[in-house]
Design an enzyme around this catalytic site. Sequence first.
Site, PDB file in Angstrom:
ATOM      1  N   LYS A   1     -10.435  -0.001  -6.119  1.00 62.11           N
ATOM      2  CA  LYS A   1      -9.183   0.312  -5.441  1.00 62.11           C
ATOM      3  C   LYS A   1      -9.459   0.726  -4.009  1.00 62.11           C
ATOM      4  O   LYS A   1     -10.353   1.554  -3.811  1.00 62.11           O
ATOM      5  CB  LYS A   1      -8.506   1.454  -6.201  1.00 62.11           C
ATOM      6  CG  LYS A   1      -7.246   1.974  -5.581  1.00 62.11           C
ATOM      7  CD  LYS A   1      -6.756   3.164  -6.346  1.00 62.11           C
ATOM      8  CE  LYS A   1      -5.552   3.735  -5.631  1.00 62.11           C
ATOM      9  NZ  LYS A   1      -5.100   4.964  -6.205  1.00 62.11           N
TER      10      LYS A   1
ATOM     11  N   LYS B   1     -13.069   4.087  -6.026  1.00 59.73           N
ATOM     12  CA  LYS B   1     -11.831   4.349  -5.302  1.00 59.73           C
ATOM     13  C   LYS B   1     -12.193   4.813  -3.907  1.00 59.73           C
ATOM     14  O   LYS B   1     -12.809   5.872  -3.726  1.00 59.73           O
ATOM     15  CB  LYS B   1     -11.014   5.413  -6.029  1.00 59.73           C
ATOM     16  CG  LYS B   1      -9.733   5.780  -5.293  1.00 59.73           C
ATOM     17  CD  LYS B   1      -8.864   6.701  -6.105  1.00 59.73           C
ATOM     18  CE  LYS B   1      -7.583   7.042  -5.373  1.00 59.73           C
ATOM     19  NZ  LYS B   1      -6.733   7.949  -6.133  1.00 59.73           N
TER      20      LYS B   1
HETATM   21  C1  PBG Z   1      -3.901   9.766  -6.516  1.00 54.68           C
HETATM   22  C2  PBG Z   1      -3.550   8.344  -6.486  1.00 54.68           C
HETATM   23  C3  PBG Z   1      -3.341   7.627  -5.308  1.00 54.68           C
HETATM   24  C4  PBG Z   1      -2.974   6.340  -5.674  1.00 54.68           C
HETATM   25  C5  PBG Z   1      -2.964   6.281  -7.068  1.00 54.68           C
HETATM   26  N1  PBG Z   1      -3.341   7.554  -7.558  1.00 54.68           N
HETATM   27  C6  PBG Z   1      -3.351   8.021  -3.890  1.00 54.68           C
HETATM   28  C7  PBG Z   1      -4.368   8.927  -3.348  1.00 54.68           C
HETATM   29  O1  PBG Z   1      -5.538   8.891  -3.718  1.00 54.68           O
HETATM   30  O2  PBG Z   1      -3.965   9.705  -2.491  1.00 54.68           O
HETATM   31  C8  PBG Z   1      -2.641   5.283  -4.672  1.00 54.68           C
HETATM   32  C9  PBG Z   1      -1.904   4.127  -5.128  1.00 54.68           C
HETATM   33  C10 PBG Z   1      -1.270   3.328  -4.058  1.00 54.68           C
HETATM   34  O3  PBG Z   1      -1.488   3.515  -2.843  1.00 54.68           O
HETATM   35  O4  PBG Z   1      -0.532   2.434  -4.448  1.00 54.68           O
HETATM   36  N2  PBG Z   1      -4.693  10.234  -7.501  1.00 54.68           N
END
Ligand code: PBG
Length: 338
Positions: A259, A202
């Site tokens: 991601k 991520k």
């Molecule tokens: C947070 C989380 C995020 C997303 C999913 N879970 C955002 C972040 O890390 O701030 C992002 C998903 C998206 O942008 O569609 N744990």
Amino acid sequence: MDAAQDLPRRPRRLRRDSATRALLQETHVTVNDLIWPLFVKDGKGDAEAVPSMPGVARHTIEGLVDECREASEAGIKAVALFPVTPAEQKDAQGTEALNPNCLVLRAVRALKKVLPELLVITDVALDPYTTHGHDGELNTEGTDVDNDATVAILAKMAVCHAEAGVDWVAPSDMMDGRVGAIRTALDADGHTGVSILAYSAKYASAFYGPFRDAVGSQSATGTAYLDKRTYQLNPANPRESIVEVALDIEEGADILMVKPAGAYLDILCRMRQLTDLPLAAYQVSGEYSQIHAAAERGWLDLAATRDESLLAIKRAGADLILTYFAKDIAQALQTVDE
Ligand code: PBG
């Protein structure tokens, strides 16, 4: 007319008509590839549109169940739920995350009652619950997320989710050691059948902006851009993702995730070569919103761009795609079949 070239191989022969093209298509996106992320809020009444994500809303639990019923009828097999926690339930530790009766778990129970077959996935991370919007508890100086203290909370949170009937838990926090800790905690509590969908690679991406609007983790900090670079990966680093994925495999992740998706197809491609475990990709909020924004201006064709964006993710090696387009695509695929 000029004389024909003497070409033994003419690739265009295989693109001549739609039947030939259909027979030779190498990659397909089907409804079985899609996981639909949804936002849920407390209370009654209407859904609240998320302005930065056209077509996406924060649903009440009741509305969420209706949406999921429709999606399920269109063939969607799995949804991922994200709670919009009211500000007064947030604190620095994210205490609400361990409340067995918290919003997201009430939503899970409501869904499981009406649609027991629909697979329900929940995020395991503290950002919906913390006043600062970070994915974990901060250290005493308040300068960074405390890794091990956070992992201890996440492991309890995962058990809480499993008890509520969640099928897959999805740690999205990027703390070190959390997959192993969650697996151990789940197993110790008898939840050996609950899978871990690990957000393995991520990245600290600017493409999460609209999501943070939707759940209110952006405004929680009061800053324009919530900086998660001490735990999320550096967008410049492909090798770093290999290290992360190897650890998640070792720690017992069932499914690995990359991601965002669209801007990280090279990472997906590497993962595909690295592991035979199932691979998921998250087409995040910013990827969704940019397609909508351009389509609203008449600059891009919405359906064609949407479909191509997913095909590309599949082609790069994803088995599963989390996408806000899931229900639309499922319904569009249904019309083609009919
Ligand atoms: C947070 C989380 C995020 C997303 C999913 N879970 C955002 C972040 O890390 O701030 C992002 C998903 C998206 O942008 O569609 N744990």
